[in-house]
Design a protein around this motif. Structure first.
Motif, PDB file in Angstrom:
ATOM      1  N   THR A  41       0.689  -1.517  -0.022  1.00 39.45           N
ATOM      2  CA  THR A  41       0.267   0.088  -0.056  1.00 39.45           C
ATOM      3  C   THR A  41       1.039   1.171  -0.231  1.00 39.45           C
ATOM      4  OG1 THR A  41      -1.920  -1.330   0.876  1.00 39.45           O
ATOM      5  CG2 THR A  41      -1.719   1.114   1.155  1.00 39.45           C
ATOM      6  N   VAL A  42       2.223   0.968   0.714  1.00 38.14           N
ATOM      7  CA  VAL A  42       2.819   2.889   1.013  1.00 38.14           C
ATOM      8  C   VAL A  42       3.392   2.685   0.071  1.00 38.14           C
ATOM      9  CG1 VAL A  42       4.960   3.674   1.888  1.00 38.14           C
ATOM     10  CG2 VAL A  42       2.991   2.138   3.728  1.00 38.14           C
ATOM     11  N   ILE A  43       4.014   1.628  -1.136  1.00 39.38           N
ATOM     12  CA  ILE A  43       4.852   1.717  -2.382  1.00 39.38           C
ATOM     13  C   ILE A  43       3.842   2.245  -3.564  1.00 39.38           C
ATOM     14  CG2 ILE A  43       5.983   0.436  -4.584  1.00 39.38           C
ATOM     15  CD1 ILE A  43       6.904  -1.484  -2.079  1.00 39.38           C
ATOM     16  N   SER A  44       2.744   1.881  -3.857  1.00 45.09           N
ATOM     17  CA  SER A  44       1.726   2.057  -4.625  1.00 45.09           C
ATOM     18  C   SER A  44       1.165   2.986  -4.440  1.00 45.09           C
ATOM     19  CB  SER A  44       0.078   0.969  -4.251  1.00 45.09           C
ATOM     20  OG  SER A  44       0.180  -0.314  -4.120  1.00 45.09           O
ATOM     21  N   ILE A  45       0.434   3.854  -3.251  1.00 44.24           N
ATOM     22  CA  ILE A  45       0.587   5.194  -2.627  1.00 44.24           C
ATOM     23  C   ILE A  45       1.471   6.158  -4.020  1.00 44.24           C
ATOM     24  CG2 ILE A  45      -0.874   6.656  -0.826  1.00 44.24           C
ATOM     25  CD1 ILE A  45      -2.266   5.135  -2.210  1.00 44.24           C
ATOM     26  N   THR A  46       2.824   5.531  -2.632  1.00 46.03           N
ATOM     27  CA  THR A  46       3.626   7.030  -3.225  1.00 46.03           C
ATOM     28  C   THR A  46       4.134   7.434  -4.908  1.00 46.03           C
ATOM     29  OG1 THR A  46       5.499   5.406  -2.519  1.00 46.03           O
ATOM     30  CG2 THR A  46       4.374   7.062  -0.841  1.00 46.03           C
ATOM     31  N   LEU A  47       3.873   6.093  -5.294  1.00 45.64           N
ATOM     32  CA  LEU A  47       4.140   5.305  -6.745  1.00 45.64           C
ATOM     33  C   LEU A  47       3.065   6.535  -7.707  1.00 45.64           C
ATOM     34  CD1 LEU A  47       5.471   2.595  -7.038  1.00 45.64           C
ATOM     35  CD2 LEU A  47       6.153   4.598  -7.511  1.00 45.64           C
ATOM     36  N   VAL A  48       1.949   6.116  -7.257  1.00 40.94           N
ATOM     37  CA  VAL A  48       0.546   6.728  -7.649  1.00 40.94           C
ATOM     38  C   VAL A  48       0.598   8.098  -7.967  1.00 40.94           C
ATOM     39  CG1 VAL A  48      -1.700   6.618  -8.216  1.00 40.94           C
ATOM     40  CG2 VAL A  48      -0.702   5.089  -7.670  1.00 40.94           C
ATOM     41  N   ASN A  49       0.591   8.575  -6.900  1.00 39.49           N
ATOM     42  CA  ASN A  49       0.816   9.815  -5.698  1.00 39.49           C
ATOM     43  C   ASN A  49       1.674  11.020  -6.897  1.00 39.49           C
ATOM     44  OD1 ASN A  49       0.312  12.824  -4.959  1.00 39.49           O
ATOM     45  ND2 ASN A  49      -1.749  11.792  -3.453  1.00 39.49           N
ATOM     46  N   HIS A  50       1.350  12.034  -7.526  1.00 37.40           N
ATOM     47  CA  HIS A  50       2.449  12.657  -7.036  1.00 37.40           C
ATOM     48  C   HIS A  50       3.440  13.194  -6.581  1.00 37.40           C
ATOM     49  CE1 HIS A  50       5.012  15.099 -10.709  1.00 37.40           C
ATOM     50  NE2 HIS A  50       4.792  16.434 -10.520  1.00 37.40           N
ATOM     51  N   PHE A  51       2.476  14.025  -5.507  1.00 36.93           N
ATOM     52  CA  PHE A  51       3.115  14.797  -4.838  1.00 36.93           C
ATOM     53  C   PHE A  51       3.939  14.215  -3.858  1.00 36.93           C
ATOM     54  CE2 PHE A  51      -0.636  16.976  -7.003  1.00 36.93           C
ATOM     55  CZ  PHE A  51      -0.036  18.264  -6.331  1.00 36.93           C
ATOM     56  N   LEU A  52       3.865  12.654  -3.775  1.00 40.38           N
ATOM     57  CA  LEU A  52       4.226  12.113  -3.186  1.00 40.38           C
ATOM     58  C   LEU A  52       5.478  11.111  -3.257  1.00 40.38           C
ATOM     59  CD1 LEU A  52       1.499  10.329  -0.822  1.00 40.38           C
ATOM     60  CD2 LEU A  52       2.979  11.979  -0.232  1.00 40.38           C
ATOM     61  N   GLN A  53       5.806  11.631  -4.966  1.00 44.75           N
ATOM     62  CA  GLN A  53       6.918  10.268  -5.092  1.00 44.75           C
ATOM     63  C   GLN A  53       8.233  10.874  -5.147  1.00 44.75           C
ATOM     64  OE1 GLN A  53       6.388  10.497  -9.429  1.00 44.75           O
ATOM     65  NE2 GLN A  53       4.336   9.152  -9.426  1.00 44.75           N
ATOM     66  N   THR A  54       8.349  11.987  -5.443  1.00 42.84           N
ATOM     67  CA  THR A  54      10.097  12.674  -4.403  1.00 42.84           C
ATOM     68  C   THR A  54       9.963  12.707  -2.635  1.00 42.84           C
ATOM     69  OG1 THR A  54      10.697  13.680  -5.956  1.00 42.84           O
ATOM     70  CG2 THR A  54      11.652  14.550  -4.210  1.00 42.84           C
TER      71      THR A  54
END
Length: 308
Positions: A41-54
């Motif tokens: 879930t952490v991996i998916s959310i941080t990949l899908v959400n552009h603002f969380l990628q960095t």
């Protein structure tokens, strides 16, 4: 001297009672499911959400690390509990030990890197994306993985070359340094080498982590608004909790034990229980991740309604 080569080892597992093994099996199945669910879930959310990628770059890699680390131990343990087959081949034992220590070492470096990342985020929030750009983050992650491999590969190669002529029974549920006790030769050199590597890894990563969090606390205390301080402490406390759990369980795991049963309990707590808690402490107490999760769930719900 002629040695009768051992081709497999017997892992006695977590319990001698079949009824207790069934309970342990069910608990580990649930724990492993929660580990995979939380980290994926952490991996998916941080990949899908552009603002969380960095901002969540290191958290995403840490989640991937936790999946691989637990997958080194838990599937084989579940298979052993389910089939009552306690055997593990010599190459299989070596591989499990290599990945256990390699990924465990990598965790220390990742924790130190994450603490530095959060220090930059709180110390220079307006310049964070410039300082911690994708290229720099990638380099830091590669350094963590490469340094861990370079530190743990040599002692593993030495252990592989040790002669094992029996007994071949380990009072454990996975292969670790207890394997050295079964060698037919003197293991003082490899034990000393492992101690030196631990001295290189733990104090240095702990210093980086402690200094980073100390600077974070000082920076937060200098934030003028109480709302800003509260928000910063809310996010910071989740990561500090994960770090404290990680180091305390490591220390607890490798303290001198009163017996082999105590050692198995400590190993179980370190390799299963704490790994189950980490993604939920780190993500559910992070407002950015929680908000992104809510938005993703609302989008999924809205799209399913439109299809109806």
């Amino acid at each position: 001297m002629n040695y009768t080569t051992v081709v497999e080892f017997v892992l006695l597992g977590l319990s001698n009672s079949r009824h207790l093994e069934i309970i342990i099996f069910l608990f580990i199945v649930i724990a492993y499911f929660l580990i995979l669910l939380g980290n994926i879930t952490v991996i998916s959310i941080t990949l899908v959400n552009h603002f969380l990628q960095t901002p969540m770059y290191f958290l995403r890699n840490f989640a991937l690390l936790k999946i691989t680390f637990t997958s080194t131990i838990i599937p084989s343990t579940l298979f052993s509990l389910l089939t009552e087959r306690k055997m593990i081949s010599l190459p299989g034992c070596f591989l499990q030990m290599l990945f256990f220590f390699y990924l465990g070492t990598c965790t220390f470096f990742h924790v130190a890197t994450m603490s530095f990342d959060w220090y930059v985020a709180i110390w220079r929030p307006l310049h964070y994306t410039t300082i911690m750009n994708n290229r720099f983050c990638l380099h830091l992650v590669l350094v963590c993985w490469t340094m861990s491999f370079l530190l743990m590969f040599p002692p593993t190669i030495i252990i592989v070359q040790l002669p094992f002529c029996g007994p071949n029974v380990m009072n454990h549920f996975y292969c670790d340094t207890s394997l050295l006790q079964l060698s037919c030769t003197d293991t003082v050199f490899i034990e000393g080498l492992m101690l030196i590597i631990l001295i290189i890894i733990i104090p240095r990563t702990l210093i980086v982590t402690a200094v980073s969090y100390g600077c974070i606390i000082i920076t937060i205390l200098h934030i003028p608004s109480s709302t800003g301080r509260k928000k910063a402490f809310s996010t910071f406390s989740a990561h500090l909790t994960v770090v404290m759990i990680f180091y305390s369980t490591c220390i607890y795991r490798y303290m001198p034990s009163t017996g082999q049963d105590s050692d198995r309990v400590r190993s179980f707590f370190f390799s299963v229980v704490t790994q189950m808690l980490n993604p939920y402490i780190c993500s559910l107490r992070n407002n950015q991740v929680k908000q992104a999760l809510k938005e993703s769930m609302l989008k999924a719900f809205s799209s399913s309604l439109r299809k109806l």
